[in-house]
Write a protein that holds these residues in place. Structure first.
Motif, PDB file in Angstrom:
ATOM      1  N   ALA A 333      -7.385 -13.076 -11.002  1.00  0.00           N
ATOM      2  CA  ALA A 333      -7.201 -12.639 -12.273  1.00  0.00           C
ATOM      3  C   ALA A 333      -6.744 -10.989 -11.928  1.00  0.00           C
ATOM      4  CB  ALA A 333      -8.274 -12.813 -13.213  1.00  0.00           C
ATOM      5  N   GLN A 334      -7.453 -10.533 -10.821  1.00  0.00           N
ATOM      6  CA  GLN A 334      -7.070  -8.990 -10.768  1.00  0.00           C
ATOM      7  C   GLN A 334      -6.061  -8.667  -9.700  1.00  0.00           C
ATOM      8  OE1 GLN A 334      -8.703  -6.633 -12.527  1.00  0.00           O
ATOM      9  NE2 GLN A 334      -9.443  -8.510 -13.621  1.00  0.00           N
ATOM     10  N   PHE A 335      -5.413  -9.799  -9.158  1.00  0.00           N
ATOM     11  CA  PHE A 335      -4.207  -9.561  -8.184  1.00  0.00           C
ATOM     12  C   PHE A 335      -2.947  -8.594  -8.788  1.00  0.00           C
ATOM     13  CE2 PHE A 335      -4.878 -12.610  -4.410  1.00  0.00           C
ATOM     14  CZ  PHE A 335      -6.157 -12.295  -4.137  1.00  0.00           C
ATOM     15  N   ILE A 336      -2.916  -8.693 -10.137  1.00  0.00           N
ATOM     16  CA  ILE A 336      -1.672  -8.039 -10.800  1.00  0.00           C
ATOM     17  C   ILE A 336      -1.922  -6.495 -10.717  1.00  0.00           C
ATOM     18  CG2 ILE A 336      -2.777  -8.322 -13.015  1.00  0.00           C
ATOM     19  CD1 ILE A 336       1.181  -8.399 -11.885  1.00  0.00           C
ATOM     20  N   GLN A 337      -3.219  -6.050 -10.854  1.00  0.00           N
ATOM     21  CA  GLN A 337      -3.633  -4.914 -10.460  1.00  0.00           C
ATOM     22  C   GLN A 337      -3.515  -4.312  -9.074  1.00  0.00           C
ATOM     23  OE1 GLN A 337      -4.106  -3.099 -13.240  1.00  0.00           O
ATOM     24  NE2 GLN A 337      -4.060  -5.089 -14.540  1.00  0.00           N
ATOM     25  N   MET A 338      -3.971  -5.411  -8.239  1.00  0.00           N
ATOM     26  CA  MET A 338      -3.660  -4.884  -6.586  1.00  0.00           C
ATOM     27  C   MET A 338      -2.100  -4.923  -6.519  1.00  0.00           C
ATOM     28  SD  MET A 338      -4.487  -7.230  -3.376  1.00  0.00           S
ATOM     29  CE  MET A 338      -6.271  -7.528  -4.083  1.00  0.00           C
ATOM     30  N   ASN A 339      -1.293  -5.512  -6.931  1.00  0.00           N
ATOM     31  CA  ASN A 339       0.273  -5.389  -6.784  1.00  0.00           C
ATOM     32  C   ASN A 339       0.624  -4.037  -7.402  1.00  0.00           C
ATOM     33  OD1 ASN A 339       2.867  -5.678  -6.860  1.00  0.00           O
ATOM     34  ND2 ASN A 339       3.299  -7.395  -8.140  1.00  0.00           N
ATOM     35  N   LYS A 340       0.324  -3.735  -8.456  1.00  0.00           N
ATOM     36  CA  LYS A 340       0.591  -2.489  -9.139  1.00  0.00           C
ATOM     37  C   LYS A 340      -0.016  -1.068  -8.236  1.00  0.00           C
ATOM     38  CE  LYS A 340       0.794  -3.971 -13.777  1.00  0.00           C
ATOM     39  NZ  LYS A 340       0.159  -4.145 -15.202  1.00  0.00           N
ATOM     40  N   LEU A 341      -1.239  -1.323  -7.694  1.00  0.00           N
ATOM     41  CA  LEU A 341      -1.654  -0.226  -6.727  1.00  0.00           C
ATOM     42  C   LEU A 341      -0.721  -0.272  -5.458  1.00  0.00           C
ATOM     43  CD1 LEU A 341      -3.713   1.739  -6.270  1.00  0.00           C
ATOM     44  CD2 LEU A 341      -5.340  -0.150  -5.287  1.00  0.00           C
ATOM     45  N   LEU A 342      -0.580  -1.156  -5.020  1.00  0.00           N
ATOM     46  CA  LEU A 342       0.384  -1.335  -3.702  1.00  0.00           C
ATOM     47  C   LEU A 342       1.778  -0.649  -4.006  1.00  0.00           C
ATOM     48  CD1 LEU A 342      -0.318  -5.080  -2.802  1.00  0.00           C
ATOM     49  CD2 LEU A 342      -0.907  -2.953  -1.267  1.00  0.00           C
ATOM     50  N   GLU A 343       2.158  -0.954  -5.051  1.00  0.00           N
ATOM     51  CA  GLU A 343       3.504  -0.252  -5.217  1.00  0.00           C
ATOM     52  C   GLU A 343       3.507   1.312  -5.395  1.00  0.00           C
ATOM     53  OE1 GLU A 343       7.422  -0.258  -8.659  1.00  0.00           O
ATOM     54  OE2 GLU A 343       5.201  -0.294  -9.227  1.00  0.00           O
ATOM     55  N   GLN A 344       2.532   1.860  -5.920  1.00  0.00           N
ATOM     56  CA  GLN A 344       2.030   3.387  -6.167  1.00  0.00           C
ATOM     57  C   GLN A 344       1.752   3.718  -4.656  1.00  0.00           C
ATOM     58  OE1 GLN A 344       2.471   5.033  -8.939  1.00  0.00           O
ATOM     59  NE2 GLN A 344       3.257   3.521  -9.470  1.00  0.00           N
ATOM     60  N   MET A 345       0.907   3.069  -3.847  1.00  0.00           N
ATOM     61  CA  MET A 345       0.986   3.398  -2.546  1.00  0.00           C
ATOM     62  C   MET A 345       2.158   3.556  -1.689  1.00  0.00           C
ATOM     63  SD  MET A 345      -2.562   0.838  -1.645  1.00  0.00           S
ATOM     64  CE  MET A 345      -2.402   1.339   0.171  1.00  0.00           C
ATOM     65  N   SER A 346       2.962   2.718  -1.915  1.00  0.00           N
ATOM     66  CA  SER A 346       4.322   2.526  -1.285  1.00  0.00           C
ATOM     67  C   SER A 346       5.093   3.841  -1.462  1.00  0.00           C
ATOM     68  CB  SER A 346       5.224   1.542  -1.470  1.00  0.00           C
ATOM     69  OG  SER A 346       4.299   0.365  -0.939  1.00  0.00           O
ATOM     70  N   LEU A 347       5.368   4.205  -2.900  1.00  0.00           N
ATOM     71  CA  LEU A 347       5.900   5.393  -3.522  1.00  0.00           C
ATOM     72  C   LEU A 347       5.299   6.694  -2.792  1.00  0.00           C
ATOM     73  CD1 LEU A 347       6.056   4.388  -7.400  1.00  0.00           C
ATOM     74  CD2 LEU A 347       8.166   4.299  -5.359  1.00  0.00           C
ATOM     75  N   GLN A 348       4.186   6.619  -2.596  1.00  0.00           N
ATOM     76  CA  GLN A 348       3.502   7.957  -2.051  1.00  0.00           C
ATOM     77  C   GLN A 348       3.745   8.175  -0.672  1.00  0.00           C
ATOM     78  OE1 GLN A 348      -0.749   7.676  -2.804  1.00  0.00           O
ATOM     79  NE2 GLN A 348      -0.462   7.657  -5.060  1.00  0.00           N
ATOM     80  N   VAL A 349       3.894   7.005   0.000  1.00  0.00           N
ATOM     81  CA  VAL A 349       4.265   7.250   1.454  1.00  0.00           C
ATOM     82  C   VAL A 349       6.022   7.712   1.546  1.00  0.00           C
ATOM     83  CG1 VAL A 349       4.831   5.747   3.694  1.00  0.00           C
ATOM     84  CG2 VAL A 349       2.870   5.407   2.322  1.00  0.00           C
ATOM     85  N   ILE A 350       6.843   6.727   0.662  1.00  0.00           N
ATOM     86  CA  ILE A 350       8.227   7.197   0.699  1.00  0.00           C
ATOM     87  C   ILE A 350       8.254   8.983   0.128  1.00  0.00           C
ATOM     88  CG2 ILE A 350      10.325   6.715  -0.620  1.00  0.00           C
ATOM     89  CD1 ILE A 350       9.544   3.838  -0.812  1.00  0.00           C
ATOM     90  N   ASP A 351       7.546   9.081  -0.661  1.00  0.00           N
ATOM     91  CA  ASP A 351       7.415  10.765  -1.161  1.00  0.00           C
ATOM     92  C   ASP A 351       7.344  11.456   0.018  1.00  0.00           C
ATOM     93  OD1 ASP A 351       8.044  12.510  -3.147  1.00  0.00           O
ATOM     94  OD2 ASP A 351       5.760  12.955  -2.863  1.00  0.00           O
ATOM     95  N   LYS A 352       6.233  11.166   0.948  1.00  0.00           N
ATOM     96  CA  LYS A 352       5.975  11.993   2.182  1.00  0.00           C
ATOM     97  C   LYS A 352       6.906  11.850   3.408  1.00  0.00           C
ATOM     98  CE  LYS A 352       1.456  12.541   0.218  1.00  0.00           C
ATOM     99  NZ  LYS A 352      -0.056  12.243   0.554  1.00  0.00           N
ATOM    100  N   SER A 353       7.527  10.670   3.401  1.00  0.00           N
ATOM    101  CA  SER A 353       8.074  10.501   4.615  1.00  0.00           C
ATOM    102  C   SER A 353       9.446  11.165   5.013  1.00  0.00           C
ATOM    103  CB  SER A 353       8.846   8.833   4.336  1.00  0.00           C
ATOM    104  OG  SER A 353       9.372   8.653   5.596  1.00  0.00           O
TER     105      SER A 353
END
Length: 355
Positions: A333-353
């Motif tokens: 049930a909580q996997f949708i929240q994990m998906n959203k968090l993974l997207e935010q983590m990816s955007l942070q990596v891109i922003d600093k890359s």
């Protein structure tokens, strides 16, 4: 508390009928006597894993999950073949005994392999291990060394050269996971548009030396020797294995690697003790892998971001089954929240890359 991995009561809706399994196994595995007891290993979110206990022998049965499954996923015959052939060059694969293609028996294909008794690490190091930071670092490096060893296997000598197509692997993974993600979309899922565009733009060429790619290498898929917990004696879950770019496999593993300095919301997603004192950071992990493998890695951000997107794709495929009522497993049930968090983590990596 037992340190070795323990099975538990079978989840509702995922039962196996011992009266059907028993005669089949006795017809295909010599020497079985008595009646089996069947329980289920609670870990994992993809293929279902059961313990079959006879009075004198124990086996593990693997079958696909119930509900809609991604095309080409959960190929029991392929996983059975990998276990038996890869063992020639990589002695951490459990022995597989039988592959049943008759779906009428339990509703799907399945295979049965030996049970490797040992310790499987979950979210935290068991206090009974009493590891100090130096021992934990050594264990971490053993974990990476085993991945390097896998990537250096001569897969042709194992008869597995036809397992995948290394040419164009990076491009196929980026495009393929994009397509799979779109097919698994639910109304509450994030789009990942910015990340997907960045991955396509920054895509490197395939690494010139291809390797076996495990595609799910993490601590809860390795087995530690109960006598010497510093030693890895088994590697599990070969369902996603193929031939491809070893650095893409490194990115897969790093997507699960949550370090001690990561923020609290990310820590909630952790499923292995990668935060423990002595564990390497992601940057140290990459540097050690590069040193041991002899591979120069100058675009770490791409492989890590790919791993995060791929993990989101897997998470979303599982959540899709829950969203549509194809599984009752409340963990999802909580996997949708994990998906959203993974997207935010990816955007942070891109922003600093710097790529």
């Amino acid at each position: 508390m037992a340190l070795t991995d323990q099975s538990t009561k079978i989840r509702s809706g995922e039962e196996l009928d011992a009266s059907l399994i028993d005669p089949y196994l006795k017809a295909h595995i010599p020497g079985l006597v008595g009646s089996p007891e069947i329980s289920q290993f609670p870990g994992g979110a993809s293929n279902l894993t059961y313990l079959i206990q006879y009075p004198d022998q124990e086996f593990v049965l693997r079958r696909p999950p119930f509900g809609q499954k991604a095309k080409s996923a959960h190929d029991m015959g392929r996983e059975y073949r990998i276990l038996n052939q890869l063992n020639v060059g990589f002695p951490y694969c459990p022995k597989a005994y039988v592959h049943c293609t008759d779906e009428s028996l339990i509703g799907s294909e399945f295979y049965v392999m030996e049970r490797v008794n040992g310790i499987i690490l979950r979210s935290d190091l068991p206090p009974e291990l009493n590891f100090d930071a130096q021992q934990t670092e050594a264990l971490c490096k053993n974990f990476i060394d085993t991945l390097v060893e896998l990537h250096q296997v001569d897969y042709t000598a194992c008869g597995l050269a036809d397992l995948g197509r290394p040419e164009g692997y990076v491009k196929r993974q980026i495009g393929g996971w994009g397509e799979r993600y779109e097919k698994a979309l639910t109304p509450d899922a994030p789009s990942w548009e910015t990340v997907r565009a960045w991955l396509k733009e920054k895509m490197p060429a395939d690494h010139p030396v291809s390797s076996i790619v495990h595609n799910d290498y993490r601590f809860d898929n390795v087995i530690l020797d109960p006598i010497n917990p510093m030693k890895i004696i088994g590697v599990l879950d070969w369902e996603l294995t193929t031939i491809g770019d070893p650095l893409m496999d490194l990115g897969n593993t790093l997507a699960y690697w949550i370090e001690a300095s990561d923020p609290a919301p990310v820590q909630l997603m952790r499923r292995q003790p990668s935060h423990a004192p002595g564990m390497l950071t992601r940057r140290q992990f990459v540097d050690y892998y590069a040193e041991r493998s002899g591979i120069e890695i100058d675009n770490f951000d791409f492989y890590y971001t790919y791993g995060l997107f791929r993990l989101a794709g897997i998470v979303q495929q599982i959540y899709y089954r829950f969203f549509h009522g194809q599984t009752q497993d409340k963990r999802f049930a909580q996997f949708i929240q994990m998906n959203k968090l993974l997207e935010q983590m990816s955007l942070q990596v891109i922003d600093k890359s710097s790529l």
